[in-house]
Design a protein around this motif. Structure first.
Motif, PDB file in Angstrom:
ATOM      1  N   LEU A 257      -6.517   4.704   1.570  1.00 51.65           N
ATOM      2  CA  LEU A 257      -6.863   3.419   1.040  1.00 51.65           C
ATOM      3  C   LEU A 257      -8.353   3.239   1.098  1.00 51.65           C
ATOM      4  O   LEU A 257      -8.850   3.715   2.068  1.00 51.65           O
ATOM      5  CB  LEU A 257      -6.608   2.417   2.332  1.00 51.65           C
TER       6      LEU A 257
ATOM      7  N   ILE B 258      -2.477 -11.850   5.556  1.00 54.00           N
ATOM      8  CA  ILE B 258      -3.333 -12.710   6.243  1.00 54.00           C
ATOM      9  C   ILE B 258      -4.961 -12.306   5.670  1.00 54.00           C
ATOM     10  O   ILE B 258      -5.632 -11.578   5.915  1.00 54.00           O
ATOM     11  CB  ILE B 258      -3.563 -12.342   7.885  1.00 54.00           C
TER      12      ILE B 258
ATOM     13  N   ARG C  40      -9.748  -8.827   3.247  1.00 58.21           N
ATOM     14  CA  ARG C  40      -9.562  -7.550   2.921  1.00 58.21           C
ATOM     15  C   ARG C  40      -9.131  -7.345   1.664  1.00 58.21           C
ATOM     16  O   ARG C  40      -8.245  -8.083   1.256  1.00 58.21           O
ATOM     17  CB  ARG C  40      -8.443  -6.883   3.903  1.00 58.21           C
TER      18      ARG C  40
ATOM     19  N   SER D 274      -5.448  -6.118  15.622  1.00 60.87           N
ATOM     20  CA  SER D 274      -6.254  -6.634  14.899  1.00 60.87           C
ATOM     21  C   SER D 274      -6.296  -8.137  14.539  1.00 60.87           C
ATOM     22  O   SER D 274      -7.356  -8.760  14.172  1.00 60.87           O
ATOM     23  CB  SER D 274      -6.227  -6.238  13.294  1.00 60.87           C
ATOM     24  N   VAL D 275      -5.138  -8.821  15.245  1.00 57.39           N
ATOM     25  CA  VAL D 275      -5.230 -10.281  14.944  1.00 57.39           C
ATOM     26  C   VAL D 275      -6.370 -10.790  15.242  1.00 57.39           C
ATOM     27  O   VAL D 275      -6.993 -10.496  16.476  1.00 57.39           O
ATOM     28  CB  VAL D 275      -3.876 -10.862  15.947  1.00 57.39           C
ATOM     29  N   THR D 276      -6.867 -11.735  14.484  1.00 62.45           N
ATOM     30  CA  THR D 276      -8.429 -12.134  14.718  1.00 62.45           C
ATOM     31  C   THR D 276      -8.440 -13.132  15.573  1.00 62.45           C
ATOM     32  O   THR D 276      -9.794 -13.563  16.102  1.00 62.45           O
ATOM     33  CB  THR D 276      -8.802 -12.725  13.500  1.00 62.45           C
TER      34      THR D 276
ATOM     35  N   ILE E  47       3.272  -1.643  12.756  1.00 59.27           N
ATOM     36  CA  ILE E  47       2.460  -2.672  12.155  1.00 59.27           C
ATOM     37  C   ILE E  47       2.607  -3.791  12.853  1.00 59.27           C
ATOM     38  O   ILE E  47       1.817  -4.894  12.872  1.00 59.27           O
ATOM     39  CB  ILE E  47       2.863  -2.767  10.726  1.00 59.27           C
TER      40      ILE E  47
ATOM     41  N   LEU F 218      -1.539   2.585  14.183  1.00 55.00           N
ATOM     42  CA  LEU F 218      -1.695   3.151  12.940  1.00 55.00           C
ATOM     43  C   LEU F 218      -2.638   4.110  12.972  1.00 55.00           C
ATOM     44  O   LEU F 218      -2.601   5.014  11.909  1.00 55.00           O
ATOM     45  CB  LEU F 218      -2.170   1.937  12.009  1.00 55.00           C
TER      46      LEU F 218
ATOM     47  N   GLN G 109     -12.883  -4.249  14.491  1.00 60.02           N
ATOM     48  CA  GLN G 109     -12.846  -2.695  14.207  1.00 60.02           C
ATOM     49  C   GLN G 109     -13.081  -2.078  15.546  1.00 60.02           C
ATOM     50  O   GLN G 109     -11.983  -0.925  15.607  1.00 60.02           O
ATOM     51  CB  GLN G 109     -14.025  -2.280  13.163  1.00 60.02           C
TER      52      GLN G 109
ATOM     53  N   MET H 207      -4.731   8.764   4.676  1.00 56.82           N
ATOM     54  CA  MET H 207      -3.275   8.367   5.290  1.00 56.82           C
ATOM     55  C   MET H 207      -2.231   9.484   5.363  1.00 56.82           C
ATOM     56  O   MET H 207      -2.249  10.115   3.997  1.00 56.82           O
ATOM     57  CB  MET H 207      -2.534   7.021   4.394  1.00 56.82           C
TER      58      MET H 207
ATOM     59  N   HIS I 193      -0.458  -2.656  14.928  1.00 59.10           N
ATOM     60  CA  HIS I 193      -1.523  -2.932  13.927  1.00 59.10           C
ATOM     61  C   HIS I 193      -1.952  -4.606  14.174  1.00 59.10           C
ATOM     62  O   HIS I 193      -3.154  -4.788  14.268  1.00 59.10           O
ATOM     63  CB  HIS I 193      -1.469  -2.479  12.660  1.00 59.10           C
TER      64      HIS I 193
ATOM     65  N   ASN J 244       1.009  -1.255   0.077  1.00 60.72           N
ATOM     66  CA  ASN J 244       0.007  -0.178   0.027  1.00 60.72           C
ATOM     67  C   ASN J 244       1.030   1.241  -0.143  1.00 60.72           C
ATOM     68  O   ASN J 244       2.057   1.114  -0.073  1.00 60.72           O
ATOM     69  CB  ASN J 244      -1.044   0.187   1.143  1.00 60.72           C
TER      70      ASN J 244
ATOM     71  N   GLN K 114       3.761  -0.809   3.130  1.00 62.02           N
ATOM     72  CA  GLN K 114       3.480  -2.356   3.535  1.00 62.02           C
ATOM     73  C   GLN K 114       3.073  -3.084   2.873  1.00 62.02           C
ATOM     74  O   GLN K 114       2.184  -2.977   1.797  1.00 62.02           O
ATOM     75  CB  GLN K 114       2.447  -1.789   4.919  1.00 62.02           C
ATOM     76  N   LYS K 115       3.428  -4.357   3.140  1.00 58.33           N
ATOM     77  CA  LYS K 115       2.631  -5.510   2.416  1.00 58.33           C
ATOM     78  C   LYS K 115       1.365  -5.582   3.008  1.00 58.33           C
ATOM     79  O   LYS K 115       1.396  -5.819   4.132  1.00 58.33           O
ATOM     80  CB  LYS K 115       3.457  -6.682   2.484  1.00 58.33           C
ATOM     81  N   ASP K 116       0.285  -5.499   2.254  1.00 57.52           N
ATOM     82  CA  ASP K 116      -1.152  -5.521   2.703  1.00 57.52           C
ATOM     83  C   ASP K 116      -1.710  -6.551   2.234  1.00 57.52           C
ATOM     84  O   ASP K 116      -1.948  -6.571   1.116  1.00 57.52           O
ATOM     85  CB  ASP K 116      -1.612  -4.096   2.302  1.00 57.52           C
ATOM     86  N   GLY K 117      -2.231  -7.453   2.969  1.00 58.86           N
ATOM     87  CA  GLY K 117      -3.130  -8.583   2.682  1.00 58.86           C
ATOM     88  C   GLY K 117      -2.573  -9.943   2.710  1.00 58.86           C
ATOM     89  O   GLY K 117      -2.786 -11.071   2.381  1.00 58.86           O
TER      90      GLY K 117
HETATM   91  C1  HEM Z   1      -5.358   2.643   6.200  1.00 61.45           C
HETATM   92  C2  HEM Z   1      -5.691   1.698   7.102  1.00 61.45           C
HETATM   93  C3  HEM Z   1      -5.060   0.384   7.185  1.00 61.45           C
HETATM   94  C4  HEM Z   1      -3.832   0.027   6.769  1.00 61.45           C
HETATM   95  C5  HEM Z   1      -2.681   0.784   5.884  1.00 61.45           C
HETATM   96  C6  HEM Z   1      -3.754  -1.375   6.950  1.00 61.45           C
HETATM   97  C7  HEM Z   1      -2.692  -2.130   6.973  1.00 61.45           C
HETATM   98  C8  HEM Z   1      -2.520  -3.674   7.252  1.00 61.45           C
HETATM   99  C9  HEM Z   1      -1.093  -4.278   7.157  1.00 61.45           C
HETATM  100  C10 HEM Z   1       0.189  -3.766   6.575  1.00 61.45           C
HETATM  101  C11 HEM Z   1      -1.402  -5.510   7.664  1.00 61.45           C
HETATM  102  C12 HEM Z   1      -0.245  -6.729   7.890  1.00 61.45           C
HETATM  103  C13 HEM Z   1      -0.326  -7.502   6.795  1.00 61.45           C
HETATM  104  C14 HEM Z   1      -1.556  -8.416   6.236  1.00 61.45           C
HETATM  105  O1  HEM Z   1      -1.803  -9.263   7.161  1.00 61.45           O
HETATM  106  O2  HEM Z   1      -2.439  -7.901   5.486  1.00 61.45           O
HETATM  107  C15 HEM Z   1      -2.729  -5.520   8.251  1.00 61.45           C
HETATM  108  C16 HEM Z   1      -3.216  -6.626   8.802  1.00 61.45           C
HETATM  109  C17 HEM Z   1      -4.761  -6.826   9.242  1.00 61.45           C
HETATM  110  N1  HEM Z   1      -5.559  -5.633   9.067  1.00 61.45           N
HETATM  111 FE1  HEM Z   1      -5.138  -3.684   8.630  1.00 61.45          FE
HETATM  112  N2  HEM Z   1      -4.783  -1.853   7.749  1.00 61.45           N
HETATM  113  C18 HEM Z   1      -5.614  -0.765   7.891  1.00 61.45           C
HETATM  114  C19 HEM Z   1      -7.058  -0.802   8.292  1.00 61.45           C
HETATM  115  C20 HEM Z   1      -7.488  -1.909   8.644  1.00 61.45           C
HETATM  116  C21 HEM Z   1      -8.956  -1.883   9.450  1.00 61.45           C
HETATM  117  C22 HEM Z   1      -9.874  -0.630   9.285  1.00 61.45           C
HETATM  118  C23 HEM Z   1      -9.385  -3.154   9.751  1.00 61.45           C
HETATM  119  C24 HEM Z   1     -10.378  -3.806  10.102  1.00 61.45           C
HETATM  120  C25 HEM Z   1     -11.185  -2.997  11.006  1.00 61.45           C
HETATM  121  C26 HEM Z   1      -8.120  -4.018   9.415  1.00 61.45           C
HETATM  122  C27 HEM Z   1      -7.820  -5.305   9.841  1.00 61.45           C
HETATM  123  C28 HEM Z   1      -6.689  -6.005   9.637  1.00 61.45           C
HETATM  124  C29 HEM Z   1      -6.700  -7.260  10.028  1.00 61.45           C
HETATM  125  C30 HEM Z   1      -7.757  -8.251  10.601  1.00 61.45           C
HETATM  126  C31 HEM Z   1      -5.300  -7.753   9.576  1.00 61.45           C
HETATM  127  C32 HEM Z   1      -4.633  -9.361   9.892  1.00 61.45           C
HETATM  128  C33 HEM Z   1      -4.309  -9.303  11.304  1.00 61.45           C
HETATM  129  C34 HEM Z   1      -3.796 -10.554  11.535  1.00 61.45           C
HETATM  130  O3  HEM Z   1      -4.428 -11.861  11.574  1.00 61.45           O
HETATM  131  O4  HEM Z   1      -2.370 -10.844  11.611  1.00 61.45           O
HETATM  132  N3  HEM Z   1      -7.008  -3.102   9.167  1.00 61.45           N
HETATM  133  N4  HEM Z   1      -3.343  -4.312   8.029  1.00 61.45           N
END
Ligand code: HEM
Length: 410
Positions: free
Chosen positions: A354, A232, A335, A324-326, A283, A380, A371, A266, A320, A223, A227-230
């Motif tokens: 985003l 998990i 996502r 957020s870890v589920t 993160i 974050l 959330q 952002m 983060h 993103n 960051q590598k986003d996605g």
């Molecule tokens: C601009 C806003 C956000 C950014 C830049 C961001 C970025 C990231 C990044 C870099 C990761 C780690 C890699 C991955 O697993 O994808 C991550 C994980 C995650 N994010 Fe976000 N995120 C954002 C907002 C949110 C929101 C609003 C939610 C939910 C309400 C969310 C839920 C999650 C979840 C569930 C994970 C995986 C956690 C895990 O099980 O390790 N994120 N996010």
């Protein structure tokens, strides 16, 4: 390996192309052209041919689920959100959805729409997908409020929110994705005409991912924070069935899902001031490799209990991923976000962020707990602000001859 079929052995190097000139490119270019069965004298003729082929890629429109969700993300995406122009009956809404289904399915297969004003712009679908979503007003207008799926709800107001009306709400969503932005723009314009007897535009969010030719299948995109986003995310049909698609117990909704669409700005200006260490700490993953801070590879499992020599958590308490870890499977969802970049705002700051899109079989049970935890505390949040929020019911897919929404509107 380019999709056109050239092997890396005879592909023309970037440097060869940049310096141009017959001598530098001659031999390898001719080999590449030969591999395509072309008599091209210049390498860019051969490369042009490869591009055409990837533009022809088609994603099936018809099926149990709508496409554009389990589909690997395209490089461009649009979320076109509409509101009712006037009161409409169930029959009128069904009529619009029938026409929109026919037109969308034609466009996705690379055919022009039946009422297309610019049929040439439909020739290169480039993995075009069109996904329809319904807001609650469609259920009330169709006198089907009792059929609103279990757990479908707005996101409660959060203390981190600075929501703007212009990015929130909506009665009908047409989500479009393609690797070709021209095709996508055309499909968006065409479909807006198709639904215009009942719906008028409310807002449109336009986003992008890294160029699809830049990543291999299964590789995670970055993103705008770098960051590598996605990492998990559900990876196969079993995980999609568990986390995303509604099951047989949901009656008309089987094969559908629920979408949380949030526009999150952002703050790149202050993010840019951080070094790699702080970016990684925010993160809980290495900013370069995407590996959890307790591992070495992106897909290593984070060790949330690990402590450093000072007795502090290696994955910081407010990072983060820790927040957020589920944990339980019940809270997992897909996502599938796109980035947006609108240049600078009126304060001369980057207007970037985003378009956060999460797909879940039950917003209340699966999404909201995560959330709310993030809104309570997440590093974050120092660099992100939600400025828009909408939710949509994504009806199941349909077969050829049917239409999206038929199990609700027929
Ligand atoms: C601009 C806003 C956000 C950014 C830049 C961001 C970025 C990231 C990044 C870099 C990761 C780690 C890699 C991955 O697993 O994808 C991550 C994980 C995650 N994010 Fe976000 N995120 C954002 C907002 C949110 C929101 C609003 C939610 C939910 C309400 C969310 C839920 C999650 C979840 C569930 C994970 C995986 C956690 C895990 O099980 O390790 N994120 N996010």
């Amino acid at each position: 390996v380019p999709r056109g079929g050239a092997s890396s052995d005879n592909a023309v190097s970037r440097r060869d192309l940049l310096i141009g000139g017959g001598a530098a490119i001659g031999a390898s270019a001719l080999t590449a052209a030969g591999a395509f069965g072309l008599s091209a004298a210049f390498p860019n003729e051969a490369l042009g041919y490869q591009k055409q082929l990837s533009g022809e890629e088609v994603v099936a429109f018809f099926g149990k689920n709508q496409s554009g969700i389990q589909t690997p993300i395209q490089s461009h995406g649009v979320f076109a959100v509409y509101k009712f122009k006037h009161q409409a009956s169930r029959n009128e809404i069904a009529g619009v959805m029938k026409a929109a289904t026919v037109e969308a399915s034609r466009l996705c297969s690379g055919k022009s729409g039946l009422s297309d004003t610019d049929p040439m712009l439909a020739e290169s679908p480039a993995r075009l997908t069109v996904t329809f979503g319904f807001g609650t007003n469609i259920f009330s207008s169709a006198r089907q409020k009792s059929k609103i799926p279990e757990g479908f709800t707005e996101i409660p107001k959060l203390k981190i929110d600075q929501l703007e009306e212009k990015w929130s709400g909506g009665d009908l969503l047409i989500q479009i994705g393609s690797d070709n932005p021209l095709t996508l723009s055309h499909a968006n314009r065409h479909l807006s005409r198709v639904v215009s007897s009942v719906f008028e535009p409310l807002y449109t969010q336009i986003g992008f991912q890294g160029f699809s030719g830049n990543t291999r299948p299964g590789e995670t995109q970055r993103n705008l924070f770098g960051q590598k986003d996605g990492t998990i995310n559900p990876k196969n049909s079993e995980e999609f069935n568990d986390q995303v698609w509604a099951g047989p117990e949901t009656d008309w909704f089987e094969g559908g899902t629920q979408l949380v669409l949030r526009r999150i700005s952002m703050k790149l200006g202050t993010w840019d001031l951080l070094g790699e260490h702080d970016k990684s700490a925010a993160i809980g993953r290495d900013i370069v490799s995407g590996a959890p801070l307790t591992g070495t590879e992106e897909f290593d499992t984070p060790d949330l209990d690990a402590k450093n020599e000072l007795g502090l958590s290696v994955i910081p308490d407010f990072s983060h991923i820790r927040r957020s870890v589920t944990g339980s499977d019940k809270n997992k969802f897909l996502r599938r976000p796109f980035n947006y970049d609108n240049g600078v705002n009126e304060l001369n700051e980057p207007d970037v962020g985003l378009i956060f899109a999460a797909y879940t079989s039950n917003i209340r049970e699966r999404f909201i707990p995560v959330q709310e935890r993030l809104a309570e505390m997440d590093l974050l949040n120092l660099w992100t602000t939600p400025i828009g929020s909408s939710v949509f019911v994504i009806p199941p897919g349909c077969n050829e001859g049917g239409f999206i929404g038929e199990t609700l509107l027929s």
